[in-house]
Design a protein around this motif. Structure first.
Motif, PDB file in Angstrom:
ATOM      1  N   LEU A 180     -12.419 -93.198 -22.445  1.00  0.00           N
ATOM      2  CA  LEU A 180     -11.091 -93.743 -22.189  1.00  0.00           C
ATOM      3  C   LEU A 180     -10.332 -93.977 -23.491  1.00  0.00           C
ATOM      4  O   LEU A 180      -9.119 -93.737 -23.567  1.00  0.00           O
ATOM      5  N   ILE A 181     -11.039 -94.444 -24.510  1.00  0.00           N
ATOM      6  CA  ILE A 181     -10.410 -94.657 -25.820  1.00  0.00           C
ATOM      7  C   ILE A 181      -9.919 -93.337 -26.401  1.00  0.00           C
ATOM      8  O   ILE A 181      -8.848 -93.264 -27.017  1.00  0.00           O
ATOM      9  N   HIS A 209     -20.414 -98.058 -21.700  1.00  0.00           N
ATOM     10  CA  HIS A 209     -20.095 -97.715 -23.093  1.00  0.00           C
ATOM     11  C   HIS A 209     -19.623 -96.259 -23.198  1.00  0.00           C
ATOM     12  O   HIS A 209     -18.677 -95.953 -23.924  1.00  0.00           O
ATOM     13  N   TYR A 210     -20.283 -95.383 -22.466  1.00  0.00           N
ATOM     14  CA  TYR A 210     -19.916 -93.962 -22.487  1.00  0.00           C
ATOM     15  C   TYR A 210     -18.519 -93.758 -21.901  1.00  0.00           C
ATOM     16  O   TYR A 210     -17.671 -93.068 -22.484  1.00  0.00           O
ATOM     17  N   VAL A 211     -18.277 -94.369 -20.728  1.00  0.00           N
ATOM     18  CA  VAL A 211     -16.967 -94.251 -20.079  1.00  0.00           C
ATOM     19  C   VAL A 211     -15.888 -94.885 -20.945  1.00  0.00           C
ATOM     20  O   VAL A 211     -14.788 -94.334 -21.101  1.00  0.00           O
ATOM     21  N   HIS A 255     -23.448 -90.071 -16.216  1.00  0.00           N
ATOM     22  CA  HIS A 255     -23.078 -91.186 -17.097  1.00  0.00           C
ATOM     23  C   HIS A 255     -22.009 -92.088 -16.482  1.00  0.00           C
ATOM     24  O   HIS A 255     -21.479 -92.953 -17.176  1.00  0.00           O
ATOM     25  N   ILE A 256     -21.714 -91.895 -15.203  1.00  0.00           N
ATOM     26  CA  ILE A 256     -20.567 -92.583 -14.626  1.00  0.00           C
ATOM     27  C   ILE A 256     -20.755 -94.104 -14.591  1.00  0.00           C
ATOM     28  O   ILE A 256     -19.784 -94.858 -14.585  1.00  0.00           O
ATOM     29  N   LYS A 292      -8.677-101.426 -23.680  1.00  0.00           N
ATOM     30  CA  LYS A 292      -9.064-102.405 -22.657  1.00  0.00           C
ATOM     31  C   LYS A 292      -7.825-103.058 -22.050  1.00  0.00           C
ATOM     32  O   LYS A 292      -7.755-103.305 -20.849  1.00  0.00           O
ATOM     33  N   TYR A 293      -6.829-103.320 -22.915  1.00  0.00           N
ATOM     34  CA  TYR A 293      -5.583-103.943 -22.448  1.00  0.00           C
ATOM     35  C   TYR A 293      -4.865-103.024 -21.468  1.00  0.00           C
ATOM     36  O   TYR A 293      -4.357-103.472 -20.428  1.00  0.00           O
TER      37      TYR A 293
END
Length: 492
Positions: A418-419, A412-414, A407-408, A425-426
């Motif tokens: 991260l969230i 959307h998955y990555v 999935h790298i 995103k910032y």
């Protein structure tokens, strides 16, 4: 006081003013006083230890230099090595080896009676011990004469810009500089300020920011797997480089403002095309120290192939142990030892055939790019063991590194992952832009130093770079309520 603090800036400005105000013959005294004041700001009692080691080493070096009998000279050298390395062992390694010894005795049903020490490790002890040890060996070998002025020798050991984390200096490269008469040199001051700015940018705008997320994941590795572990490992690779090379840049910059030249410690190591080249570019003062004072005396590559491989492995095991009394560092050193042995074996077996066959220009850039990527990848893999808190943590990370690698390329998955670890995103933009700036400047500088690269640019580009670095430091230094942290290598 850390380099990135206001307190240090005030301290340095006072030192700078006094240094260039007093007469030349007293300037070493200003620097010596400043160096001990700086060290005592961390710990008064360990400043006493530093002074004691300095006095003993000064006396023994003079005895070695004066003695005509080689066996007596060797005794003084051995006494010096025993005292300096023995003190380093007691503070840094006693508990580590005592725990190993205790485990062995427990397996044999023998009670262990030697308790562990509860002592904080003196700041910079690994660095100044190696600096003194190199000096003593050089005096013994007749490469330099023993320093006659105790104050100058004490300053050589304790010079405040580099005592905490290097670069490790050699006597023949550094001692004579304390006798040189200096005037204010605006060119050196400008170069020094650029290096300090560049080092602060790497430390505050990149390393401290990346460290927030690296620590979160590596301190709780069992909560994560796959892509998150890959990202954390890549971030640590950049964090460590920016942290330590940032320290070196700042140290060299402050010394340059005062008129001193410290050894270059990093030369764009992540652009290395082989693991051997990486170690010519990474922590240069330490790698050359091990080469000159351990690898070559062991026989280097002048012995049989098996013996030379053993020499490489021993050097890297000790290099790993130098970083800390933890099995993670030992394994990290062993991995790099194996890397070098495999590289040397391939080079000797191949005889340069592959390199010669790909020599045409149309293949050379592709070959260089592939070599850089491969070298960076294996170095980054080894950093897993360097950063992991325990061997079991490192093994878990290695086993779970590629669990969802398919999935790298799924943005959307990555993004969702991260969230989950708190990266918006910032946040990603604020981390990505400084790293991009770092990457672009290092590509552009090529064989030049950063000050040379910047000062050779047209006025508008030059000042754009200055403002960009300053803006990044100010913005990211206050972002996320994260204060500038201690430099990673100060713990070694």
């Amino acid at each position: 006081m850390i380099f990135s603090s206001i307190n240090f800036v005030i301290f340095f400005l006072i030192t700078f003013f006094l240094y260039f105000t007093v007469k030349s013959k007293y300037r070493w005294l200003v620097l010596l006083s400043a160096s001990y004041f700086y060290y005592m700001s961390w710990s008064f009692k360990y400043a006493i230890l530093l002074l004691t080691i300095t006095i003993i080493s000064f006396i023994l070096a003079k005895l070695i230099d004066r003695e005509k009998n080689n066996s007596h000279k060797k005794r003084y050298l051995c006494l010096s090595l025993f005292l300096n390395l023995g003190i380093l062992f007691m503070f840094k390694y006693f508990n580590f080896f005592n725990d190993i010894f205790s485990l062995v005795l427990t397996k044999m049903n023998i009670p262990q009676v030697v308790p562990n020490f509860k002592l904080l490790m003196p700041l910079g002890i690994s660095f100044y011990t190696f600096q003194i040890t190199g000096y003593m060996i050089d005096v013994y070998k007749g490469r330099i004469k023993a320093e006659r002025n105790f104050g100058v020798f004490a300053l050589f050991v304790s010079f405040f810009p580099q005592i905490v984390a290097g670069p490790i200096q050699r006597g023949n490269e550094f001692l004579y500089q304390f006798y040189q008469k200096r005037q204010l040199d605006l060119v050196k001051i400008k170069e020094g300020l650029i290096l300090i700015l560049w080092g602060l940018f790497k430390k505050i705008a990149i390393s401290d920011k990346l460290g927030i997320y690296v620590n979160k994941i590596y301190n709780n590795p069992y909560d994560y797997s796959g892509i998150i572990l890959i990202i954390a490992t890549l971030l640590f690779s950049i964090q460590l480089y920016c942290d330590f090379s940032g320290y070196s840049d700042i140290a060299i910059g402050y010394a340059k403002i005062l008129g001193f030249q410290l050894k270059t410690n990093f030369d764009r190591p992540y652009f290395a095309k082989s693991i051997q080249e990486f170690w010519r570019r990474w922590h240069i003062s330490l790698s050359t120290w091990f080469r000159d004072y351990l690898y070559i005396p062991l026989g280097g590559n002048r012995v049989s192939r098996i013996r030379s491989y053993l020499n490489i492995f021993v050097v890297f095991l000790l290099s790993g142990l130098w970083h800390g009394a933890n099995w993670t560092y030992v394994v990290w050193g062993a991995i790099h030892g194996l890397y070098l042995i495999i590289y040397q074996s391939f080079k000797k077996a191949d005889g340069g055939y592959t390199v010669k066959k790909m020599q045409p220009l149309k293949f050379q850039k592709l070959k260089d790019f592939i070599c850089i990527v491969v070298t960076f990848s294996i170095v980054t893999f080894a950093w897993i063991f360097f950063r992991a808190n325990k061997i079991s943590d490192a093994i878990y990370i290695v086993k779970n590194l590629f669990t969802d690698v398919g999935h790298i390329f799924d943005i959307h998955y990555v993004g969702k992952l991260l969230i989950e670890i708190g990266l918006t995103k910032y946040d990603c933009i604020l981390m990505f832009i400084p790293v991009l700036i770092l990457f672009m400047i290092q590509i552009g500088q090529k064989e030049n130093t950063v000050p040379e690269f910047i000062t050779n640019k047209p006025l508008i580009i030059r000042w754009s770079i200055y403002y960009l670095l300053i803006f990044s430091i100010i913005l990211l230094g206050g972002y996320g309520n994260a204060e500038s942290t201690q430099f990673i290598y100060s713990q070694f």
